[in-house]
Design a protein around this motif. Sequence first.
Motif, PDB file in Angstrom:
ATOM      1  N   TRP A 105      -1.977   1.158  -2.779  1.00 30.83           N
ATOM      2  CA  TRP A 105      -2.270   2.572  -3.019  1.00 30.83           C
ATOM      3  C   TRP A 105      -1.473   3.446  -2.044  1.00 30.83           C
ATOM      4  O   TRP A 105      -0.852   4.439  -2.448  1.00 30.83           O
ATOM      5  CB  TRP A 105      -3.774   2.805  -2.849  1.00 30.83           C
ATOM      6  CG  TRP A 105      -4.215   4.211  -3.142  1.00 30.83           C
ATOM      7  CD1 TRP A 105      -4.020   5.323  -2.375  1.00 30.83           C
ATOM      8  CD2 TRP A 105      -4.917   4.653  -4.309  1.00 30.83           C
ATOM      9  NE1 TRP A 105      -4.564   6.428  -2.966  1.00 30.83           N
ATOM     10  CE2 TRP A 105      -5.122   6.054  -4.159  1.00 30.83           C
ATOM     11  CE3 TRP A 105      -5.412   4.017  -5.434  1.00 30.83           C
ATOM     12  CZ2 TRP A 105      -5.796   6.810  -5.113  1.00 30.83           C
ATOM     13  CZ3 TRP A 105      -6.089   4.776  -6.377  1.00 30.83           C
ATOM     14  CH2 TRP A 105      -6.272   6.148  -6.227  1.00 30.83           C
ATOM     15  N   ARG A 106      -1.479   3.091  -0.764  1.00 31.13           N
ATOM     16  CA  ARG A 106      -0.772   3.887   0.242  1.00 31.13           C
ATOM     17  C   ARG A 106       0.729   3.920  -0.014  1.00 31.13           C
ATOM     18  O   ARG A 106       1.388   4.944   0.208  1.00 31.13           O
ATOM     19  CB  ARG A 106      -1.034   3.325   1.644  1.00 31.13           C
ATOM     20  CG  ARG A 106      -2.381   3.697   2.231  1.00 31.13           C
ATOM     21  CD  ARG A 106      -2.371   3.549   3.727  1.00 31.13           C
ATOM     22  NE  ARG A 106      -1.365   4.422   4.342  1.00 31.13           N
ATOM     23  CZ  ARG A 106      -1.074   4.412   5.645  1.00 31.13           C
ATOM     24  NH1 ARG A 106      -1.702   3.586   6.460  1.00 31.13           N
ATOM     25  NH2 ARG A 106      -0.157   5.210   6.127  1.00 31.13           N
ATOM     26  N   ARG A 107       1.279   2.799  -0.475  1.00 34.95           N
ATOM     27  CA  ARG A 107       2.722   2.737  -0.728  1.00 34.95           C
ATOM     28  C   ARG A 107       3.094   3.308  -2.097  1.00 34.95           C
ATOM     29  O   ARG A 107       4.273   3.367  -2.439  1.00 34.95           O
ATOM     30  CB  ARG A 107       3.191   1.284  -0.654  1.00 34.95           C
ATOM     31  CG  ARG A 107       3.001   0.643   0.709  1.00 34.95           C
ATOM     32  CD  ARG A 107       3.365  -0.830   0.671  1.00 34.95           C
ATOM     33  NE  ARG A 107       3.129  -1.482   1.956  1.00 34.95           N
ATOM     34  CZ  ARG A 107       3.377  -2.763   2.199  1.00 34.95           C
ATOM     35  NH1 ARG A 107       3.874  -3.534   1.236  1.00 34.95           N
ATOM     36  NH2 ARG A 107       3.132  -3.272   3.387  1.00 34.95           N
ATOM     37  N   ASP A 108       2.096   3.683  -2.859  1.00 41.27           N
ATOM     38  CA  ASP A 108       2.300   4.195  -4.211  1.00 41.27           C
ATOM     39  C   ASP A 108       2.968   3.155  -5.114  1.00 41.27           C
ATOM     40  O   ASP A 108       3.708   3.494  -6.030  1.00 41.27           O
ATOM     41  CB  ASP A 108       3.148   5.477  -4.190  1.00 41.27           C
ATOM     42  CG  ASP A 108       2.942   6.317  -5.448  1.00 41.27           C
ATOM     43  OD1 ASP A 108       1.899   6.153  -6.113  1.00 41.27           O
ATOM     44  OD2 ASP A 108       3.851   7.106  -5.776  1.00 41.27           O
ATOM     45  N   HIS A 109       2.692   1.879  -4.838  1.00 39.68           N
ATOM     46  CA  HIS A 109       3.193   0.812  -5.699  1.00 39.68           C
ATOM     47  C   HIS A 109       2.260   0.538  -6.871  1.00 39.68           C
ATOM     48  O   HIS A 109       2.693   0.047  -7.911  1.00 39.68           O
ATOM     49  CB  HIS A 109       3.379  -0.483  -4.886  1.00 39.68           C
ATOM     50  CG  HIS A 109       4.564  -0.437  -3.984  1.00 39.68           C
ATOM     51  ND1 HIS A 109       4.780  -1.368  -2.976  1.00 39.68           N
ATOM     52  CD2 HIS A 109       5.610   0.429  -3.910  1.00 39.68           C
ATOM     53  CE1 HIS A 109       5.898  -1.076  -2.334  1.00 39.68           C
ATOM     54  NE2 HIS A 109       6.420   0.002  -2.875  1.00 39.68           N
ATOM     55  N   TRP A 147      -5.699  -1.366  -0.951  1.00 40.86           N
ATOM     56  CA  TRP A 147      -5.461  -0.211  -0.081  1.00 40.86           C
ATOM     57  C   TRP A 147      -3.981  -0.049   0.239  1.00 40.86           C
ATOM     58  O   TRP A 147      -3.435   1.068   0.167  1.00 40.86           O
ATOM     59  CB  TRP A 147      -6.272  -0.390   1.203  1.00 40.86           C
ATOM     60  CG  TRP A 147      -5.910   0.577   2.295  1.00 40.86           C
ATOM     61  CD1 TRP A 147      -6.270   1.895   2.397  1.00 40.86           C
ATOM     62  CD2 TRP A 147      -5.104   0.294   3.454  1.00 40.86           C
ATOM     63  NE1 TRP A 147      -5.745   2.450   3.545  1.00 40.86           N
ATOM     64  CE2 TRP A 147      -5.029   1.494   4.208  1.00 40.86           C
ATOM     65  CE3 TRP A 147      -4.466  -0.845   3.922  1.00 40.86           C
ATOM     66  CZ2 TRP A 147      -4.317   1.566   5.403  1.00 40.86           C
ATOM     67  CZ3 TRP A 147      -3.758  -0.763   5.111  1.00 40.86           C
ATOM     68  CH2 TRP A 147      -3.693   0.424   5.836  1.00 40.86           C
ATOM     69  N   ARG A 195      -1.466   2.448  -8.451  1.00 44.27           N
ATOM     70  CA  ARG A 195      -2.710   3.199  -8.465  1.00 44.27           C
ATOM     71  C   ARG A 195      -3.264   3.109  -9.881  1.00 44.27           C
ATOM     72  O   ARG A 195      -2.576   3.498 -10.828  1.00 44.27           O
ATOM     73  CB  ARG A 195      -2.481   4.650  -8.061  1.00 44.27           C
ATOM     74  CG  ARG A 195      -1.971   4.796  -6.627  1.00 44.27           C
ATOM     75  CD  ARG A 195      -1.847   6.237  -6.195  1.00 44.27           C
ATOM     76  NE  ARG A 195      -1.397   6.336  -4.807  1.00 44.27           N
ATOM     77  CZ  ARG A 195      -1.263   7.470  -4.148  1.00 44.27           C
ATOM     78  NH1 ARG A 195      -1.574   8.610  -4.751  1.00 44.27           N
ATOM     79  NH2 ARG A 195      -0.855   7.468  -2.886  1.00 44.27           N
ATOM     80  N   LEU A 217       3.745  -1.045 -14.027  1.00 39.58           N
ATOM     81  CA  LEU A 217       2.427  -0.429 -13.863  1.00 39.58           C
ATOM     82  C   LEU A 217       1.505  -0.757 -15.029  1.00 39.58           C
ATOM     83  O   LEU A 217       0.305  -1.003 -14.839  1.00 39.58           O
ATOM     84  CB  LEU A 217       2.585   1.090 -13.732  1.00 39.58           C
ATOM     85  CG  LEU A 217       3.253   1.583 -12.448  1.00 39.58           C
ATOM     86  CD1 LEU A 217       3.463   3.087 -12.499  1.00 39.58           C
ATOM     87  CD2 LEU A 217       2.414   1.203 -11.236  1.00 39.58           C
ATOM     88  N   THR A 246       9.796   0.341 -13.953  1.00 36.76           N
ATOM     89  CA  THR A 246       8.599   0.626 -13.160  1.00 36.76           C
ATOM     90  C   THR A 246       7.391   0.909 -14.042  1.00 36.76           C
ATOM     91  O   THR A 246       6.273   0.463 -13.751  1.00 36.76           O
ATOM     92  CB  THR A 246       8.853   1.821 -12.234  1.00 36.76           C
ATOM     93  OG1 THR A 246      10.013   1.567 -11.439  1.00 36.76           O
ATOM     94  CG2 THR A 246       7.666   2.060 -11.319  1.00 36.76           C
TER      95      THR A 246
END
Length: 525
Positions: A433-437, A430, A439, A307, A303
Amino acid sequence: MSLFGKFLGVGSATAASRVLGFAREALIAAALGAGPVADAFYAALRFPNLFRRLFAEGAFNSAFVPIFAKELETGGKDTAARFAGEVFSVLALVLLAFTAVALVFMPFLTATVIAAGFRDSPDKFDLTVLLARIMFPYLAAMSLVAMLSGILNSFRRYFLAALAPVLLNVVLIGVLLVALYQGWDGPNIGVGLAIGVAIAGLLQLGLLVYGLVRLGFRFAPQRPRLTPQVRRLLALAAPAALTGGIVQINLVIGQIIASQQDGAIALLNYADRIYQLPLGMIGIAIGVVLLPELARALGAGETRTALTLQNRSLEFGLALTVPAAVALALTPVPFIAVIYERGAFAPETTQAAASALAAFAIGLPSFVLIKVLQPAYFAREDMKTPMWFSLVSLVINAGGSIALFPSLGHVGIAAATSLAGWANAGLLGWALWRRDHFRPAPETLRRIGLVLVCTAAMSMVLLGSWAVMQERFFISGILVRAGIAVLLIAVSMIVYFGLAIVTGAVDRSMLARTIRRDRTPEAGG
């Protein structure tokens, strides 16, 4: 090779194609201007290009690559070759049937999909039907090219697949040089270009077959059947095809509306060709490289690596795209004039095309952001979320084009395309970001802020330079004009990259590593 090095490799091959594309478009502009034959040729070419993006590049770059890479890593070359053979057989059968149907119903497709506005001009309509029939088999060749490109990319062989489009421009430039030398009339030039497109598709397919042979990977076509893996591919490819081809769908919507205005299709195409240069060098390079790299990282449970890949891609994409977009938006005239203004391409045509280029340029960063953000979904085999966001952008593009065309003409269509691009990119970011995949890291956000500051400084210098040189530009010949355009580019690059390096908007350590790697001879040749 580093991620940055892979971007540069694919970007350089794409840049070669785009530069030759400029030469091709300049010759078409000189031979045909923005007249009826140019309209007919670009309208006819757009149709197979649409389906190429929908059913070939969009589907295979998004669905085929992750599955093929998994087969390669878990089962080895033999398992991957069997899967490739199954897919090839089904794809070839579908393409054969689809091409046959399209050739038979081409007049209906032209009147309803390609260019409805041409029905009031029988000669232009008939020429469009003829050219579309000649070029449509290009779709079949390029669909197979997309599959072979996916295989090569899965083996991390990116360059040859990126280089293949060069052949299209080489062939078409050859056709145009012969046509201009022999004095062909407009319709014959159109037919010659259409035949050249079909030939170029076969040449590109041959080049990638050669690449697979050199790689030592071979597969045998099998009896077409829907095996479990092929069904899985189709399930993923259906939404991915729509997502990957949304830009082409938007362009076709614009083309249908633009067909109501004489010359509008050609004007949009001339402007599109210029902003496609930075998009191809940056956005397409990121899209081609990031998907297989991200799929492997997520597949291995890395992961943190995933990122890092996304942050570096975001930095790389915006650091190069934002200044390019601002430069094209603020000073589109010199670029259009130097590339196109000769022969049938008059000064007033330059002004019209420049306005469209400025409107397209506003959306350029959004198109690159889409290339950065979509692989985060595709690598997780989530094809539906990007599809829904693409449909939203499609509605925005169609509504915007219809609303803006009566007042702004072809420029309104370009502006709607940019607006749709920003909507798509915003929704993709968006949801991640919401799924935290994903940021963006604080360091990445800091660099993006510095990119904006450096771009603002470059903009002031660029506008001041153009104000000083503008009068001389309009009264000079092509050599002086080209010199002024090059000077504007050079001054802008010196100011922007000088500030970017000093402020840290560009990762100095990564830049230093890349320079050292380029200067170090590879061991063993």
